[in-house]
Design an enzyme around this catalytic site. Structure first.
Site, mmCIF file in Angstrom:
data_model
loop_
_atom_site.group_PDB
_atom_site.id
_atom_site.type_symbol
_atom_site.label_atom_id
_atom_site.label_comp_id
_atom_site.label_asym_id
_atom_site.label_seq_id
_atom_site.Cartn_x
_atom_site.Cartn_y
_atom_site.Cartn_z
ATOM 1 N N LYS A 78 41.461 61.691 19.787
ATOM 2 C CA LYS A 78 41.742 62.448 18.414
ATOM 3 C C LYS A 78 42.643 62.110 17.961
ATOM 4 C CE LYS A 78 41.133 66.493 16.103
ATOM 5 N NZ LYS A 78 40.045 67.619 15.660
ATOM 6 N N SER A 153 36.961 68.505 12.565
ATOM 7 C CA SER A 153 38.186 67.959 12.525
ATOM 8 C C SER A 153 37.990 66.738 12.870
ATOM 9 C CB SER A 153 39.309 68.582 12.221
ATOM 10 O OG SER A 153 39.852 68.900 14.031
ATOM 11 N N SER A 177 35.951 72.847 15.347
ATOM 12 C CA SER A 177 36.392 71.158 15.454
ATOM 13 C C SER A 177 35.784 70.017 16.359
ATOM 14 C CB SER A 177 37.788 70.432 14.704
ATOM 15 O OG SER A 177 38.048 71.312 13.897
HETATM 16 N N1 GLN Z 1 36.533 73.858 9.916
HETATM 17 C C1 GLN Z 1 37.361 74.415 10.355
HETATM 18 C C2 GLN Z 1 39.352 74.583 9.466
HETATM 19 O O1 GLN Z 1 38.829 73.516 9.072
HETATM 20 C C3 GLN Z 1 38.448 74.264 11.722
HETATM 21 C C4 GLN Z 1 39.023 73.002 12.180
HETATM 22 C C5 GLN Z 1 39.371 73.264 13.672
HETATM 23 O O2 GLN Z 1 38.683 72.871 14.299
HETATM 24 N N2 GLN Z 1 40.507 72.346 13.913
HETATM 25 O O3 GLN Z 1 40.395 75.255 9.568
#
Ligand code: GLN
Length: 490
Positions: A78, A153, A177
């Protein structure tokens, strides 16, 4: 079988047995990326040195030298995780030209196991989002239906594994994410226990929640990656000396007598009927495997999204203060220092990131701290207590990963709250610091993957992975690939 059909553990075996050369393996995946990534946009950058590294490993093998346990295995990382000498953008214009001079600890560990980093994957900017639509580099497309999101994400990591542009990948999970994109793309994604995998070199979003973990086709591959990336790291002050139990050796232990809790209160209105059906079907499979299914209560989980969306933006507003146009790459000029700051942050950050910085700054400001951050922290404590109570009675907790399968690109563009609410099943594990895994358990009528989440006690990743592996021993959902053109050929 072609390489895209093989799991990482098999690829490693073939490399070790001399049946496959690292150069051929890397070239194969580079070619697949070249052919298919234009349509998926899973990668932000491709390694220019992967082939060279593969050649060096082939040479070392030929010379009879010892090699690491992942020698020659391509892996995607990532883009919020630092790889020395390679662009690391966190999906942001702010870091578009940032090339870190050092490796994240997990990258260092993967490199010393001789894995080959093939490229960096697309993500929501600074990991804020659930769809990978918030990336400066454009959205990633779900390989199962390119008009849909891959989740986020870590959407690039999930999409590249699902379309076999890389055998395995690494993601990060602050509120879901790793698990949510794994669920949307039909792969296995593990968020490890807070503190079990070093975050040194992870571009911080919300430091009390962020965790790095594997995104793979199978639980066995995740166990393999965990054996390399987990462990104490003095460079991460939150790294724990309590070590996770060895994940690989117990995988084949049957599930007889394991107690799995189901919290029916969570199966509410927002849960898609098809998802519920598949979760129920999978529960029956666990029963057949010898598990005892018990009803449990998690009374405060209904407040998890609200608490998360206070705590995460608060921490983000503090973490992102460092992007000031002085210390990192992007700077927009201004007539004085303040204007330069304003222009840099105004132009360097996307809308979602700005929204969170504003929310977090507001919630932390004098007079509001008690009402928001402190209150959310108390809720967090109660959520953790619910888990402690539940894990007295059960060994694992089972439920859906997400309320629906992958949604359409743009579907939540006008309504960020709807996107936030869809994190309802994943954020609690981050708030409590416990490990959780998403495993594919079926498909919707229109052919979209559905994921099941298992949550476990802190540092008991071995139980999660064992349960997931036993499930995968008797089901084929993890082996199902999206249709043409990136279909895995067997
Ligand atoms: N969807 C969640 C957010 O927008 C989690 C994102 C993540 O785990 N980085 O914060």
């Amino acid at each position: 079988m072609t390489l895209s059909a093989l799991n990482a553990d098999v690829i490693v075996d073939q490399l070790n047995a001399g049946e496959l050369k690292a150069t051929d393996c890397v070239q194969y995946f580079l070619d697949r990326i070249q052919t298919h990534d234009a349509e998926i946009n899973a990668f932000v950058s491709i390694s220019q040195t992967a082939l060279e590294q593969a050649e060096a490993i082939d040479q070392r093998r030929k010379a009879g030298q010892t090699v690491g346990c992942l020698a020659g295995l391509p892996i995607a990382i990532k883009d919020g995780i630092c790889v020395s000498g390679q662009p690391t953008t966190a999906g942001s214009k702010m870091l578009e030209k940032f090339t870190p001079p050092y490796d994240a600890t997990i990258v260092e560990r993967l490199k010393s196991a001789d894995a080959i980093i093939i490229g960096k994957t697309n993500m929501d900017e600074f990991a804020m989002g659930s769809s990978t639509e918030n990336s400066f580099f454009g959205p990633t497309h779900n390989p199962w239906a390119t008009d849909r999101v891959p989740g986020g994400s870590s959407g690039g990591s999930a999409a590249c594994v699902a379309s076999r542009l890389a055998p395995v990948a690494i993601g990060s999970d602050t509120g879901g994410s790793i698990r949510q994109p794994a669920s949307f793309c039909g792969i296995t994604g593990l968020k490890p226990t807070y503190g079990s995998v070093s975050r040194y070199g992870l571009i911080a979003f919300a430091s009390s929640l962020d965790q790095i973990g594997p995104m793979t086709r199978t639980a066995k591959e995740s166990a393999l990656l965990m054996s390399v990336i987990a462990g104490f790291d003095p460079r991460d002050s939150t790294s724990s000396k309590a070590q996770i139990t060895d994940c690989l050796s117990g995988l084949e232990t049957p599930l007889n007598g394991i107690r799995i809790g189901v919290c029916r209160n969570q199966f509410n209105d927002g849960l898609d009927q098809e998802v519920e059906t598949k979760i129920n079907d999978a529960t029956s499979v666990f029963k057949l495997l010898g598990a005892e299914i018990k009803e449990i209560e998690l009374p405060h989980s209904q407040y998890a999204v609200a608490a998360y969306y206070v705590i995460a933006p608060c921490e983000a507003s503090s973490n992102l203060a460092r992007y000031d146009g002085v210390r990192y790459t992007f700077r927009a000029p201004g007539n004085d220092l303040e204007e330069m700051y304003r222009n840099t942050r105004g132009q360097g950050f996307g809308n979602e990131v700005k929204q969170r910085i504003m929310l977090g700054t507001y919630a932390l400001s004098s007079g509001y701290y008690e009402a928001y951050y402190l209150k959310a922290s108390k809720v967090r404590r109660m959520i953790k207590q619910d888990y402690d109570d539940a894990f007295q009675k059960v060994d694992l907790i089972l439920g859906p990963t997400t309320p629906t399968p992958a949604f359409k690109l743009g579907e939540h563009a006008e309504d960020p709250l709807a996107m936030y609410l869809a994190d309802v099943y994943t954020v609690s594990a981050n708030l409590a610091g416990i490990p959780a895994i998403s495993v594919p358990v079926g498909q919707s009528k229109n052919g979209l993957p559905i994921g099941l989440q298992l949550q476990g006690r802190a540092f008991e990743e071995n139980t999660l992975l064992r349960a997931a592996h036993q499930f995968q021993n008797v089901t084929l959902w993890h082996d199902t690939s999206p249709s043409q053109p990136w279909r895995t050929q067997t």
